[in-house]
Design an enzyme around this catalytic site. Structure first.
Site, PDB file in Angstrom:
ATOM      1  N   ASP A  95       0.798  -1.222   0.000  1.00  0.00           N
ATOM      2  CA  ASP A  95       0.000   0.000   0.000  1.00  0.00           C
ATOM      3  C   ASP A  95       0.834   1.277   0.000  1.00  0.00           C
ATOM      4  O   ASP A  95       0.752   2.108   0.893  1.00  0.00           O
ATOM      5  CB  ASP A  95      -0.972  -0.001   1.185  1.00  0.00           C
ATOM      6  CG  ASP A  95      -0.310  -0.469   2.482  1.00  0.00           C
ATOM      7  OD1 ASP A  95       0.872  -0.818   2.442  1.00  0.00           O
ATOM      8  OD2 ASP A  95      -0.985  -0.478   3.515  1.00  0.00           O
ATOM      9  N   THR A  96       1.647   1.455  -1.031  1.00  0.00           N
ATOM     10  CA  THR A  96       2.343   2.703  -1.288  1.00  0.00           C
ATOM     11  C   THR A  96       1.310   3.806  -1.549  1.00  0.00           C
ATOM     12  O   THR A  96       0.233   3.539  -2.066  1.00  0.00           O
ATOM     13  CB  THR A  96       3.246   2.539  -2.527  1.00  0.00           C
ATOM     14  OG1 THR A  96       4.246   1.564  -2.237  1.00  0.00           O
ATOM     15  CG2 THR A  96       3.899   3.837  -2.921  1.00  0.00           C
TER      16      THR A  96
END
Length: 348
Positions: free
Chosen positions: A164-165
Protein backbone atom coordinates in the site's frame (compact mmCIF):
# COMPACT_ATOMS: atom_id res chain seq x y z
CA UNK A 1 -7.89 18.54 0.51
CA UNK A 2 -4.53 20.18 1.31
CA UNK A 3 -3.44 19.89 -2.32
CA UNK A 4 -6.66 21.43 -3.65
CA UNK A 5 -6.45 24.25 -1.10
CA UNK A 6 -2.93 25.00 -2.31
CA UNK A 7 -4.07 24.98 -5.94
CA UNK A 8 -6.94 27.36 -5.16
CA UNK A 9 -4.41 29.68 -3.54
CA UNK A 10 -2.37 29.73 -6.76
CA UNK A 11 0.30 27.14 -5.93
CA UNK A 12 2.08 25.29 -8.72
CA UNK A 13 1.66 21.56 -9.23
CA UNK A 14 4.85 20.46 -7.42
CA UNK A 15 3.91 22.29 -4.23
CA UNK A 16 0.38 20.88 -4.32
CA UNK A 17 1.45 17.27 -4.90
CA UNK A 18 3.90 17.48 -2.00
CA UNK A 19 1.08 18.74 0.24
CA UNK A 20 -1.08 15.79 -0.83
CA UNK A 21 1.66 13.32 0.10
CA UNK A 22 2.28 14.94 3.50
CA UNK A 23 -1.40 14.41 4.32
CA UNK A 24 -1.15 10.75 3.31
CA UNK A 25 2.13 10.21 5.17
CA UNK A 26 0.62 11.67 8.35
CA UNK A 27 -2.21 9.14 8.29
CA UNK A 28 -1.49 6.14 10.58
CA UNK A 29 -3.45 3.91 8.17
CA UNK A 30 -1.02 4.11 5.24
CA UNK A 31 2.32 2.44 4.69
CA UNK A 32 4.14 5.75 4.33
CA UNK A 33 5.63 8.06 6.93
CA UNK A 34 3.72 7.52 10.16
CA UNK A 35 2.74 3.87 10.55
CA UNK A 36 5.11 2.51 7.89
CA UNK A 37 6.03 -1.17 7.77
CA UNK A 38 8.94 -2.22 10.00
CA UNK A 39 11.94 -3.95 8.44
CA UNK A 40 13.62 -7.15 9.66
CA UNK A 41 15.44 -5.21 12.37
CA UNK A 42 12.23 -3.62 13.65
CA UNK A 43 13.09 -0.20 12.20
CA UNK A 44 11.25 2.13 9.83
CA UNK A 45 13.05 3.07 6.61
CA UNK A 46 11.10 5.08 4.04
CA UNK A 47 11.39 5.88 0.33
CA UNK A 48 9.87 8.86 -1.49
CA UNK A 49 10.25 10.82 -4.71
CA UNK A 50 8.70 13.75 -6.53
CA UNK A 51 8.96 15.01 -10.11
CA UNK A 52 8.03 18.38 -11.56
CA UNK A 53 6.74 18.23 -15.11
CA UNK A 54 7.60 21.85 -15.87
CA UNK A 55 11.31 21.78 -15.01
CA UNK A 56 11.67 17.98 -15.29
CA UNK A 57 13.64 18.06 -12.05
CA UNK A 58 13.35 15.14 -9.66
CA UNK A 59 14.13 14.56 -5.99
CA UNK A 60 14.21 11.31 -4.02
CA UNK A 61 15.24 9.70 -0.74
CA UNK A 62 15.72 6.02 -0.03
CA UNK A 63 15.90 3.97 3.19
CA UNK A 64 15.65 7.16 5.25
CA UNK A 65 14.91 6.88 8.98
CA UNK A 66 13.93 9.44 11.58
CA UNK A 67 12.05 11.81 9.27
CA UNK A 68 8.25 12.01 9.63
CA UNK A 69 7.60 13.20 6.05
CA UNK A 70 10.14 11.77 3.59
CA UNK A 71 8.41 13.53 0.68
CA UNK A 72 9.42 16.89 2.17
CA UNK A 73 13.07 15.85 1.87
CA UNK A 74 12.53 14.73 -1.73
CA UNK A 75 10.77 18.00 -2.51
CA UNK A 76 13.56 20.03 -0.91
CA UNK A 77 16.12 18.15 -3.00
CA UNK A 78 14.09 19.05 -6.08
CA UNK A 79 13.85 22.74 -5.18
CA UNK A 80 17.55 22.98 -4.28
CA UNK A 81 18.48 21.40 -7.62
CA UNK A 82 16.36 24.00 -9.42
CA UNK A 83 18.57 26.73 -7.94
CA UNK A 84 21.56 25.52 -9.94
CA UNK A 85 25.08 24.44 -9.04
CA UNK A 86 26.56 24.53 -5.55
CA UNK A 87 29.78 26.29 -4.54
CA UNK A 88 32.87 25.43 -6.57
CA UNK A 89 30.64 24.22 -9.40
CA UNK A 90 29.41 21.13 -7.57
CA UNK A 91 26.30 19.36 -8.88
CA UNK A 92 23.47 19.30 -6.29
CA UNK A 93 22.20 15.82 -5.40
CA UNK A 94 18.80 14.59 -6.55
CA UNK A 95 18.79 11.22 -4.73
CA UNK A 96 20.08 10.58 -1.21
CA UNK A 97 19.84 7.46 0.96
CA UNK A 98 20.17 6.35 4.56
CA UNK A 99 22.07 8.40 7.12
CA UNK A 100 23.26 10.86 4.50
CA UNK A 101 19.68 11.65 3.51
CA UNK A 102 18.69 12.12 7.17
CA UNK A 103 21.60 14.46 7.90
CA UNK A 104 20.98 16.49 4.73
CA UNK A 105 17.32 16.87 5.68
CA UNK A 106 18.10 18.08 9.20
CA UNK A 107 20.75 20.42 7.81
CA UNK A 108 18.12 21.98 5.56
CA UNK A 109 15.64 22.65 8.33
CA UNK A 110 13.48 19.51 8.23
CA UNK A 111 12.97 18.38 11.85
CA UNK A 112 13.92 14.83 12.85
CA UNK A 113 11.41 12.43 14.36
CA UNK A 114 12.49 9.36 16.37
CA UNK A 115 11.59 6.18 14.48
CA UNK A 116 9.82 4.74 17.53
CA UNK A 117 7.36 7.63 17.38
CA UNK A 118 6.56 6.80 13.75
CA UNK A 119 5.46 3.26 14.60
CA UNK A 120 1.79 2.66 15.40
CA UNK A 121 0.01 -0.07 17.32
CA UNK A 122 -1.01 -1.58 13.99
CA UNK A 123 2.50 -1.57 12.47
CA UNK A 124 4.05 -2.94 15.68
CA UNK A 125 1.49 -5.74 15.99
CA UNK A 126 1.99 -6.62 12.32
CA UNK A 127 5.76 -6.77 12.87
CA UNK A 128 5.39 -9.09 15.89
CA UNK A 129 2.95 -11.29 13.98
CA UNK A 130 5.28 -11.51 11.00
CA UNK A 131 8.24 -12.34 13.25
CA UNK A 132 6.31 -15.26 14.76
CA UNK A 133 5.32 -16.56 11.32
CA UNK A 134 8.88 -16.28 10.05
CA UNK A 135 10.21 -18.13 13.12
CA UNK A 136 7.67 -20.88 12.55
CA UNK A 137 8.57 -21.10 8.88
CA UNK A 138 12.27 -21.36 9.77
CA UNK A 139 11.53 -24.31 12.06
CA UNK A 140 9.57 -26.04 9.32
CA UNK A 141 12.33 -25.56 6.76
CA UNK A 142 14.32 -28.75 6.33
CA UNK A 143 16.76 -29.94 3.72
CA UNK A 144 15.65 -29.67 0.11
CA UNK A 145 12.48 -27.72 0.90
CA UNK A 146 14.26 -24.91 2.76
CA UNK A 147 14.52 -22.37 -0.05
CA UNK A 148 11.09 -23.14 -1.49
CA UNK A 149 9.26 -22.83 1.84
CA UNK A 150 11.09 -19.65 2.76
CA UNK A 151 10.12 -18.13 -0.59
CA UNK A 152 6.49 -19.13 -0.11
CA UNK A 153 6.48 -17.60 3.37
CA UNK A 154 7.89 -14.36 2.00
CA UNK A 155 5.25 -14.24 -0.72
CA UNK A 156 2.50 -14.74 1.86
CA UNK A 157 3.78 -11.94 4.09
CA UNK A 158 4.37 -9.55 1.20
CA UNK A 159 1.16 -10.22 -0.69
CA UNK A 160 -0.98 -7.57 -2.31
CA UNK A 161 -2.35 -6.46 1.05
CA UNK A 162 1.11 -5.17 2.08
CA UNK A 163 1.83 -3.14 -1.05
CA UNK A 164 0.00 0.00 0.00
CA UNK A 165 2.34 2.70 -1.29
CA UNK A 166 0.73 6.16 -1.50
CA UNK A 167 1.00 8.51 -4.44
CA UNK A 168 -0.56 11.56 -6.04
CA UNK A 169 -0.71 13.29 -9.43
CA UNK A 170 -1.62 16.95 -9.92
CA UNK A 171 -2.23 19.51 -12.66
CA UNK A 172 -2.34 23.21 -11.79
CA UNK A 173 -4.21 26.11 -13.41
CA UNK A 174 -1.29 26.77 -15.77
CA UNK A 175 -1.34 23.21 -17.05
CA UNK A 176 1.83 22.10 -15.23
CA UNK A 177 1.83 18.52 -13.94
CA UNK A 178 3.64 16.88 -11.03
CA UNK A 179 3.73 13.45 -9.42
CA UNK A 180 4.94 12.06 -6.10
CA UNK A 181 5.08 8.74 -4.27
CA UNK A 182 5.98 7.63 -0.73
CA UNK A 183 6.34 4.22 0.90
CA UNK A 184 7.53 2.40 3.98
CA UNK A 185 8.39 -0.54 1.71
CA UNK A 186 7.60 -4.23 1.97
CA UNK A 187 6.90 -5.68 5.40
CA UNK A 188 9.98 -7.40 6.87
CA UNK A 189 12.25 -6.06 4.13
CA UNK A 190 16.01 -6.27 4.55
CA UNK A 191 17.53 -3.13 6.15
CA UNK A 192 18.82 -0.78 3.47
CA UNK A 193 16.41 -2.02 0.80
CA UNK A 194 15.21 0.78 -1.52
CA UNK A 195 11.95 0.27 -3.40
CA UNK A 196 10.45 1.79 -6.51
CA UNK A 197 9.17 4.83 -4.62
CA UNK A 198 12.68 6.30 -4.73
CA UNK A 199 13.87 5.10 -8.13
CA UNK A 200 13.87 7.41 -11.16
CA UNK A 201 11.19 6.49 -13.69
CA UNK A 202 9.82 3.71 -11.50
CA UNK A 203 7.84 5.31 -8.65
CA UNK A 204 6.61 8.47 -10.33
CA UNK A 205 6.95 10.46 -13.53
CA UNK A 206 5.75 13.90 -14.66
CA UNK A 207 6.32 15.64 -17.98
CA UNK A 208 4.70 18.74 -19.43
CA UNK A 209 3.72 18.64 -23.10
CA UNK A 210 6.78 20.17 -24.71
CA UNK A 211 7.01 18.32 -28.02
CA UNK A 212 4.18 15.89 -27.22
CA UNK A 213 0.41 16.40 -27.47
CA UNK A 214 -0.24 15.54 -23.81
CA UNK A 215 1.19 16.36 -20.40
CA UNK A 216 1.34 13.26 -18.19
CA UNK A 217 1.86 12.49 -14.50
CA UNK A 218 2.11 8.93 -13.14
CA UNK A 219 2.49 7.37 -9.68
CA UNK A 220 2.92 3.65 -9.05
CA UNK A 221 2.33 1.15 -6.26
CA UNK A 222 2.97 -2.56 -5.82
CA UNK A 223 6.00 -4.82 -5.57
CA UNK A 224 8.96 -2.47 -5.83
CA UNK A 225 11.27 -4.98 -7.46
CA UNK A 226 8.73 -5.57 -10.27
CA UNK A 227 8.22 -1.85 -10.81
CA UNK A 228 11.95 -1.10 -10.79
CA UNK A 229 12.80 -3.76 -13.35
CA UNK A 230 10.16 -2.45 -15.75
CA UNK A 231 10.43 1.33 -15.05
CA UNK A 232 6.65 1.29 -15.14
CA UNK A 233 5.99 4.98 -14.38
CA UNK A 234 8.00 6.20 -17.34
CA UNK A 235 6.66 3.47 -19.63
CA UNK A 236 3.06 4.44 -18.84
CA UNK A 237 3.80 8.10 -19.43
CA UNK A 238 5.24 7.38 -22.86
CA UNK A 239 2.32 5.12 -23.78
CA UNK A 240 -0.26 7.76 -22.88
CA UNK A 241 0.71 9.91 -25.88
CA UNK A 242 -1.66 7.72 -27.93
CA UNK A 243 -5.12 9.10 -28.68
CA UNK A 244 -7.11 6.47 -26.75
CA UNK A 245 -5.90 6.80 -23.16
CA UNK A 246 -7.79 3.77 -21.79
CA UNK A 247 -6.51 1.46 -24.50
CA UNK A 248 -2.97 2.82 -24.24
CA UNK A 249 -2.80 2.27 -20.49
CA UNK A 250 -4.23 -1.25 -20.78
CA UNK A 251 -1.68 -2.17 -23.45
CA UNK A 252 1.19 -0.66 -21.45
CA UNK A 253 0.26 -2.63 -18.35
CA UNK A 254 -0.04 -5.82 -20.39
CA UNK A 255 3.01 -5.46 -22.63
CA UNK A 256 5.40 -3.48 -20.44
CA UNK A 257 4.52 -5.04 -17.09
CA UNK A 258 2.52 -8.29 -16.96
CA UNK A 259 4.19 -9.76 -20.07
CA UNK A 260 7.50 -7.94 -19.71
CA UNK A 261 10.54 -10.12 -20.52
CA UNK A 262 12.21 -8.60 -17.46
CA UNK A 263 9.63 -10.36 -15.27
CA UNK A 264 9.39 -13.60 -17.23
CA UNK A 265 10.31 -15.74 -14.23
CA UNK A 266 7.71 -14.27 -11.88
CA UNK A 267 4.55 -16.22 -11.01
CA UNK A 268 2.67 -13.06 -10.02
CA UNK A 269 3.38 -9.52 -11.22
CA UNK A 270 1.96 -7.04 -8.74
CA UNK A 271 1.56 -3.35 -9.46
CA UNK A 272 -0.80 -0.45 -9.89
CA UNK A 273 -0.70 3.02 -11.43
CA UNK A 274 -2.62 6.27 -11.28
CA UNK A 275 -2.30 8.50 -14.33
CA UNK A 276 -3.17 12.11 -15.08
CA UNK A 277 -3.21 13.17 -18.71
CA UNK A 278 -4.09 16.65 -19.90
CA UNK A 279 -3.95 18.92 -22.93
CA UNK A 280 -4.99 22.39 -23.94
CA UNK A 281 -8.32 22.73 -25.66
CA UNK A 282 -10.66 25.47 -26.86
CA UNK A 283 -14.24 25.32 -25.65
CA UNK A 284 -17.20 26.38 -27.77
CA UNK A 285 -18.30 28.90 -28.80
CA UNK A 286 -15.03 29.57 -30.63
CA UNK A 287 -15.68 33.32 -30.70
CA UNK A 288 -15.02 33.49 -26.96
CA UNK A 289 -11.61 31.82 -27.40
CA UNK A 290 -11.65 30.50 -23.82
CA UNK A 291 -8.71 28.22 -23.17
CA UNK A 292 -9.26 25.15 -21.03
CA UNK A 293 -7.48 22.05 -19.86
CA UNK A 294 -8.95 18.66 -20.68
CA UNK A 295 -7.98 16.30 -17.88
CA UNK A 296 -8.23 12.51 -17.84
CA UNK A 297 -7.61 10.55 -14.64
CA UNK A 298 -7.07 6.80 -15.02
CA UNK A 299 -5.93 3.90 -12.91
CA UNK A 300 -4.94 0.30 -13.50
CA UNK A 301 -3.72 -2.53 -11.28
CA UNK A 302 -2.85 -6.21 -11.11
CA UNK A 303 -3.18 -6.32 -7.31
CA UNK A 304 -6.40 -7.60 -5.77
CA UNK A 305 -7.61 -4.07 -5.10
CA UNK A 306 -6.51 -0.45 -5.20
CA UNK A 307 -8.06 2.59 -3.53
CA UNK A 308 -8.16 5.82 -5.55
CA UNK A 309 -9.50 9.30 -4.96
CA UNK A 310 -9.71 12.37 -7.17
CA UNK A 311 -10.85 15.97 -6.88
CA UNK A 312 -10.80 19.19 -8.88
CA UNK A 313 -10.74 22.75 -7.58
CA UNK A 314 -14.44 23.00 -8.48
CA UNK A 315 -15.42 20.04 -6.28
CA UNK A 316 -16.56 20.47 -2.67
CA UNK A 317 -15.22 17.05 -1.68
CA UNK A 318 -13.14 14.26 -3.15
CA UNK A 319 -14.58 11.26 -4.96
CA UNK A 320 -13.22 7.90 -3.83
CA UNK A 321 -13.35 4.42 -5.29
CA UNK A 322 -12.00 0.98 -4.39
CA UNK A 323 -11.14 -0.76 -7.64
CA UNK A 324 -11.15 -4.57 -7.42
CA UNK A 325 -10.28 -7.41 -9.73
CA UNK A 326 -13.30 -9.34 -11.03
CA UNK A 327 -14.40 -12.28 -8.83
CA UNK A 328 -12.48 -15.48 -9.48
CA UNK A 329 -9.40 -13.81 -10.97
CA UNK A 330 -5.86 -14.24 -9.63
CA UNK A 331 -3.96 -11.11 -8.52
CA UNK A 332 -0.79 -10.59 -10.51
CA UNK A 333 -2.09 -12.48 -13.52
CA UNK A 334 -5.11 -10.34 -14.47
CA UNK A 335 -5.76 -6.67 -15.10
CA UNK A 336 -8.39 -4.24 -13.90
CA UNK A 337 -8.73 -0.87 -15.58
CA UNK A 338 -11.13 1.99 -15.03
CA UNK A 339 -10.99 5.70 -15.61
CA UNK A 340 -12.80 8.99 -15.80
CA UNK A 341 -12.69 12.28 -17.61
CA UNK A 342 -13.35 15.77 -16.27
CA UNK A 343 -12.98 19.19 -17.90
CA UNK A 344 -11.45 22.16 -16.14
CA UNK A 345 -12.15 25.62 -17.59
CA UNK A 346 -9.28 28.02 -17.17
CA UNK A 347 -9.75 31.51 -18.59
CA UNK A 348 -6.64 33.17 -20.00
Amino acid sequence: MQAVDRLKAGALAAEAVAAALVELEDSPFTNAGMGSNLNLSGEIECDASIMDGKSLHYGAVGAISGIKNPVLVANRLLSEAQKGKLSAGRIPPCFLVGRGAHDWAVGHGIPPCPSEKMATKFSLSAYKRNKRKMALAEKMDTGHNHAKKRRQSSETENGSGCLDTVGAVVVDSEGNVAAAVSSGGLAMKHPGRVGQAAHYGCGCWAENAFNNPYSTAVSTSGCGEHLIRTMLARECSAALQSEDAHKALLEAMQNKFISSPFLAGEDRVLGGVIVLRCCRCVESPPSQNIQGILVEFLWSHTTESMCVGYMSAQDSKAKTHISRLPPGTVPGQCLAIEGGVCRLSVAE
